[in-house]
Design an enzyme around this catalytic site. Structure first.
Site, mmCIF file in Angstrom:
data_model
loop_
_atom_site.group_PDB
_atom_site.id
_atom_site.type_symbol
_atom_site.label_atom_id
_atom_site.label_comp_id
_atom_site.label_asym_id
_atom_site.label_seq_id
_atom_site.Cartn_x
_atom_site.Cartn_y
_atom_site.Cartn_z
ATOM 1 N N GLY A 180 0.813 -1.212 0.000
ATOM 2 C CA GLY A 180 0.000 0.000 0.000
ATOM 3 C C GLY A 180 0.844 1.259 0.000
ATOM 4 N N ALA A 181 0.208 2.376 0.426
ATOM 5 C CA ALA A 181 0.829 3.704 0.293
ATOM 6 C C ALA A 181 1.328 3.845 -1.156
ATOM 7 C CB ALA A 181 1.942 3.921 1.308
ATOM 8 N N LEU A 182 0.420 3.590 -2.063
ATOM 9 C CA LEU A 182 0.786 3.446 -3.479
ATOM 10 C C LEU A 182 1.249 4.769 -4.087
ATOM 11 C CD1 LEU A 182 -2.117 1.118 -4.722
ATOM 12 C CD2 LEU A 182 0.125 0.477 -3.778
ATOM 13 N N ARG A 192 3.421 6.361 -7.994
ATOM 14 C CA ARG A 192 3.520 6.105 -9.442
ATOM 15 C C ARG A 192 4.369 4.873 -9.757
ATOM 16 N NH1 ARG A 192 6.408 9.818 -11.846
ATOM 17 N NH2 ARG A 192 6.781 11.096 -10.002
ATOM 18 N N HIS A 225 4.355 2.017 -8.068
ATOM 19 C CA HIS A 225 3.428 0.875 -8.017
ATOM 20 C C HIS A 225 2.503 0.901 -9.242
ATOM 21 C CE1 HIS A 225 4.027 1.409 -3.506
ATOM 22 N NE2 HIS A 225 4.339 0.145 -3.680
ATOM 23 N N SER A 232 7.268 4.397 -0.787
ATOM 24 C CA SER A 232 6.202 4.753 0.154
ATOM 25 C C SER A 232 6.792 5.517 1.336
ATOM 26 C CB SER A 232 5.500 3.495 0.655
ATOM 27 O OG SER A 232 4.998 2.780 -0.450
#
Ligand code: PAF
Length: 283
Positions: A34-36, A38, A40, A189
């Site tokens: 998570g904490a996506l 660009r 990712h 992130s």
């Protein structure tokens, strides 16, 4: 574009994937914490483009954190993650709880030999074991045809390839290029946790490595390593934890440029409370 279906249980994920398989579609999988950003999204877009169905997991895996404070402060932004994924064409997002992923503690021990004992493996004991635990659990659930990982975690990609061999998965590991800010800082992130001062300093990491790579003919391996560390440590508050020039296949440190066909420079830098990693291919 259709919004993704969000599932939080293994049963719901298996159900949804059963339907995809029944239609004969291939599955591309992007595991994330998570904490996506660009970086990712570049993996997700590739998974969407190359497969009949793309699946993203968002799970902050406790077993790969050797530092409890790092686990506590790791950024968690599930709503923003889903907003970002809405426009990508990803079909399924798996967001399990810790209990759902680990109904019982995972006691498996993986041995990645020397590849797992250097750099991140040496500095973060148990980290790659935790990565292997969660990635194998996710692979067992998703059974992807392809799985996408960022080259920023260079050693992690090598470990995942070994895991695939070790457990006999029929999964193509797709390594995707590092995405950088315009000033050179590799997207991560953890960048969200940088103070303004540390954020201003952080591009020096890539600049020093990129310049060292351009000038590699002028310096030995040892001189290059020393030069990079000096350049970065001169920029407060950056403190290099390690900078290793290694064989890009085995991740073992080299003594001379001719020691390996492909050479990677891998670095970890403490920027106040935030630990940043990056790498660059030297040859
Ligand atoms: O690279 C990451 O974000 C994590 O290590 C991974 C592969 C999602 C496993 O938790």
């Amino acid at each position: 574009m259709a919004k993704p279906t969000v599932v939080t249980t293994r049963a719901a994920l298996l159900d949804a994937l059963g339907a995809v398989r029944a239609q004969g579609r291939t599955v591309g999988f992007v595991p994330t914490m998570g904490a996506l950003h660009r970086g990712h999204i570049s993996l997700v877009e590739r998974a969407v483009a190359e497969n009949g169905c793309a699946v993203v997991s968002v799970f902050v895996n406790p077993t790969q954190f050797n530092n409890p404070n790092d686990l506590k402060t790791y950024p968690r932004t599930p709503e923003a993650d889903l907003d970002l994924l809405d426009e990508t064409g990803v079909e399924l997002v798996f967001m399990p709880s810790v209990e759902e992923m680990y109904p019982q503690p995972d006691t498996r021990q993986f041995d990645f030999g020397p590849t797992g004992q250097v750099m991140e493996g040496e500095r973060r004991p148990g980290h790659f074991n935790g990565v292997a635990q969660v990635v194998s659990r996710l692979f067992d659930l998703v059974h992807p045809n392809r799985a996408y990982f960022g080259q920023k975690d260079f050693q992690q990609v090598a470990i995942i390839r070994m895991l695939v061999d070790m457990l006999g998965y029929n999964i193509e590991i797709v390594e995707c290029p590092i995405v950088r800010e315009s000033d050179g800082l590799a997207l991560s992130s953890r960048n969200a946790l940088l103070t303004p001062k540390a954020r201003r300093a952080a591009p020096a990491i890539h600049h020093a490595m990129a310049l060292a790579q351009l000038q590699m003919a002028q310096r030995t391996v040892q001189q290059t390593a020393q030069w990079v560390v000096e350049q970065i440590n001169a920029v407060a508050p950056l403190q290099v934890e390690y900078f290793t020039l290694a064989n890009a296949q085995t991740l073992q440190p080299i003594g001379a440029w001719s020691d390996a066909e492909r050479v990677v420079g891998c670095i970890a830098v403490q920027a106040e409370q935030v630990r940043l990693i990056d790498n660059i291919i030297f040859k």
